[in-house]
Design a protein around this motif. Sequence first.
Motif, PDB file in Angstrom:
ATOM      1  N   HIS A  44      27.482  47.722  32.743  1.00 55.73           N
ATOM      2  CA  HIS A  44      26.248  46.978  32.493  1.00 55.73           C
ATOM      3  C   HIS A  44      25.066  47.794  31.958  1.00 55.73           C
ATOM      4  O   HIS A  44      24.186  47.243  31.299  1.00 55.73           O
ATOM      5  CB  HIS A  44      25.814  46.262  33.781  1.00 55.73           C
ATOM      6  CG  HIS A  44      26.831  45.308  34.284  1.00 55.73           C
ATOM      7  ND1 HIS A  44      27.099  44.106  33.677  1.00 55.73           N
ATOM      8  CD2 HIS A  44      27.696  45.386  35.337  1.00 55.73           C
ATOM      9  CE1 HIS A  44      28.054  43.478  34.325  1.00 55.73           C
ATOM     10  NE2 HIS A  44      28.443  44.238  35.341  1.00 55.73           N
ATOM     11  N   PHE A  81      18.671  45.299  30.971  1.00 60.78           N
ATOM     12  CA  PHE A  81      18.386  44.794  32.309  1.00 60.78           C
ATOM     13  C   PHE A  81      18.978  43.414  32.591  1.00 60.78           C
ATOM     14  O   PHE A  81      19.581  43.190  33.630  1.00 60.78           O
ATOM     15  CB  PHE A  81      16.865  44.758  32.540  1.00 60.78           C
ATOM     16  CG  PHE A  81      16.469  44.221  33.884  1.00 60.78           C
ATOM     17  CD1 PHE A  81      16.653  44.975  35.026  1.00 60.78           C
ATOM     18  CD2 PHE A  81      15.933  42.953  34.001  1.00 60.78           C
ATOM     19  CE1 PHE A  81      16.304  44.481  36.280  1.00 60.78           C
ATOM     20  CE2 PHE A  81      15.576  42.445  35.235  1.00 60.78           C
ATOM     21  CZ  PHE A  81      15.755  43.214  36.378  1.00 60.78           C
ATOM     22  N   PHE A  82      18.812  42.467  31.692  1.00 61.55           N
ATOM     23  CA  PHE A  82      19.057  41.063  32.003  1.00 61.55           C
ATOM     24  C   PHE A  82      20.530  40.694  32.080  1.00 61.55           C
ATOM     25  O   PHE A  82      21.326  41.033  31.209  1.00 61.55           O
ATOM     26  CB  PHE A  82      18.338  40.153  31.009  1.00 61.55           C
ATOM     27  CG  PHE A  82      16.852  40.278  31.118  1.00 61.55           C
ATOM     28  CD1 PHE A  82      16.170  39.745  32.195  1.00 61.55           C
ATOM     29  CD2 PHE A  82      16.133  40.957  30.150  1.00 61.55           C
ATOM     30  CE1 PHE A  82      14.807  39.872  32.320  1.00 61.55           C
ATOM     31  CE2 PHE A  82      14.761  41.093  30.260  1.00 61.55           C
ATOM     32  CZ  PHE A  82      14.094  40.552  31.345  1.00 61.55           C
ATOM     33  N   VAL A  83      20.890  39.960  33.143  1.00 59.88           N
ATOM     34  CA  VAL A  83      22.265  39.573  33.388  1.00 59.88           C
ATOM     35  C   VAL A  83      22.806  38.658  32.292  1.00 59.88           C
ATOM     36  O   VAL A  83      23.993  38.710  31.963  1.00 59.88           O
ATOM     37  CB  VAL A  83      22.414  38.935  34.794  1.00 59.88           C
ATOM     38  CG1 VAL A  83      21.775  37.559  34.847  1.00 59.88           C
ATOM     39  CG2 VAL A  83      23.863  38.893  35.221  1.00 59.88           C
ATOM     40  N   PHE A  84      21.957  37.848  31.690  1.00 56.79           N
ATOM     41  CA  PHE A  84      22.449  36.944  30.643  1.00 56.79           C
ATOM     42  C   PHE A  84      22.845  37.706  29.387  1.00 56.79           C
ATOM     43  O   PHE A  84      23.463  37.143  28.496  1.00 56.79           O
ATOM     44  CB  PHE A  84      21.438  35.823  30.323  1.00 56.79           C
ATOM     45  CG  PHE A  84      20.105  36.297  29.838  1.00 56.79           C
ATOM     46  CD1 PHE A  84      19.906  36.610  28.511  1.00 56.79           C
ATOM     47  CD2 PHE A  84      19.040  36.414  30.724  1.00 56.79           C
ATOM     48  CE1 PHE A  84      18.677  37.050  28.057  1.00 56.79           C
ATOM     49  CE2 PHE A  84      17.807  36.852  30.278  1.00 56.79           C
ATOM     50  CZ  PHE A  84      17.622  37.172  28.946  1.00 56.79           C
ATOM     51  N   GLU A  85      22.526  38.977  29.324  1.00 55.99           N
ATOM     52  CA  GLU A  85      22.982  39.847  28.236  1.00 55.99           C
ATOM     53  C   GLU A  85      23.974  40.883  28.765  1.00 55.99           C
ATOM     54  O   GLU A  85      24.135  41.946  28.178  1.00 55.99           O
ATOM     55  CB  GLU A  85      21.781  40.534  27.577  1.00 55.99           C
ATOM     56  CG  GLU A  85      20.865  39.558  26.870  1.00 55.99           C
ATOM     57  CD  GLU A  85      19.617  40.214  26.291  1.00 55.99           C
ATOM     58  OE1 GLU A  85      19.391  41.423  26.512  1.00 55.99           O
ATOM     59  OE2 GLU A  85      18.867  39.499  25.608  1.00 55.99           O
ATOM     60  N   GLU A 115      20.978  43.692  35.960  1.00 57.01           N
ATOM     61  CA  GLU A 115      20.096  42.952  36.874  1.00 57.01           C
ATOM     62  C   GLU A 115      20.827  42.528  38.161  1.00 57.01           C
ATOM     63  O   GLU A 115      20.358  42.785  39.273  1.00 57.01           O
ATOM     64  CB  GLU A 115      19.558  41.730  36.133  1.00 57.01           C
ATOM     65  CG  GLU A 115      18.750  40.761  36.934  1.00 57.01           C
ATOM     66  CD  GLU A 115      18.322  39.553  36.100  1.00 57.01           C
ATOM     67  OE1 GLU A 115      17.419  38.849  36.568  1.00 57.01           O
ATOM     68  OE2 GLU A 115      18.871  39.306  34.992  1.00 57.01           O
ATOM     69  N   TYR A 116      21.957  41.875  38.040  1.00 57.60           N
ATOM     70  CA  TYR A 116      22.718  41.341  39.176  1.00 57.60           C
ATOM     71  C   TYR A 116      23.213  42.456  40.092  1.00 57.60           C
ATOM     72  O   TYR A 116      23.044  42.393  41.316  1.00 57.60           O
ATOM     73  CB  TYR A 116      23.886  40.517  38.627  1.00 57.60           C
ATOM     74  CG  TYR A 116      24.909  40.085  39.636  1.00 57.60           C
ATOM     75  CD1 TYR A 116      24.638  39.064  40.542  1.00 57.60           C
ATOM     76  CD2 TYR A 116      26.169  40.682  39.665  1.00 57.60           C
ATOM     77  CE1 TYR A 116      25.596  38.653  41.459  1.00 57.60           C
ATOM     78  CE2 TYR A 116      27.128  40.270  40.573  1.00 57.60           C
ATOM     79  CZ  TYR A 116      26.825  39.264  41.462  1.00 57.60           C
ATOM     80  OH  TYR A 116      27.773  38.853  42.362  1.00 57.60           O
ATOM     81  N   GLY A 146      23.594  42.654  31.364  1.00 53.57           N
ATOM     82  CA  GLY A 146      22.848  43.807  31.865  1.00 53.57           C
ATOM     83  C   GLY A 146      23.060  44.035  33.353  1.00 53.57           C
ATOM     84  O   GLY A 146      23.847  43.355  34.005  1.00 53.57           O
ATOM     85  N   ASN A 180      23.816  47.581  28.373  1.00 47.27           N
ATOM     86  CA  ASN A 180      23.410  46.245  27.920  1.00 47.27           C
ATOM     87  C   ASN A 180      21.982  45.885  28.302  1.00 47.27           C
ATOM     88  O   ASN A 180      21.557  44.756  28.081  1.00 47.27           O
ATOM     89  CB  ASN A 180      24.378  45.198  28.487  1.00 47.27           C
ATOM     90  CG  ASN A 180      25.793  45.455  28.044  1.00 47.27           C
ATOM     91  OD1 ASN A 180      26.043  45.855  26.918  1.00 47.27           O
ATOM     92  ND2 ASN A 180      26.734  45.249  28.934  1.00 47.27           N
TER      93      ASN A 180
END
Length: 173
Positions: free
Chosen positions: A91, A96-100, A104-105, A102, A94
Amino acid sequence: MEVTDVALLLLRLVVGVTMIAHGVNHWIGGGRIAGTARWFSGLGLRNGVLQAWLSVVTEIGAGALLVLGLLTPFAAAAIISVMLVAGLLAHRANGFFVFEEGYEYVLVLAVVALALGLLGPGWLSLDHAAGVEITGWAGGAVALGVAVLATAGLLTAFYRPAPAPGIVTEEVR
């Protein structure tokens, strides 16, 4: 029983059940062990089948321990380590963001696990019932220290990423 004990139980249940579900999915979901092994191998980990089974056992085992509030700092360490490996290998690149895809999660799960290591499992736990709670700085140190050591050990022993395109890794005769 205090509100803190209920809050700790809720955190343990949500993170624990999430980890159990994640482990079961690696085991019998989608691509099963073979698919999980291919994915781990694609991330640069040698012995993909072994990595898949280690992941399944760690995620289900740590999740179950967390739900029970048993050996809480060690369960937290296992979760932090799994999230560190996932964050670093799958991750980080990619963003920070989980939808990309990343980190975050995995960051949230790791930090909640660390917080549980610091705070302990609370009154509604097997650790409390047995009188063996490790909390505060000691619990946090166990959770984070064991996680970092386990992650470093796993990566040292098994991480062998493919060379970047155009990089020669051995002498050509």
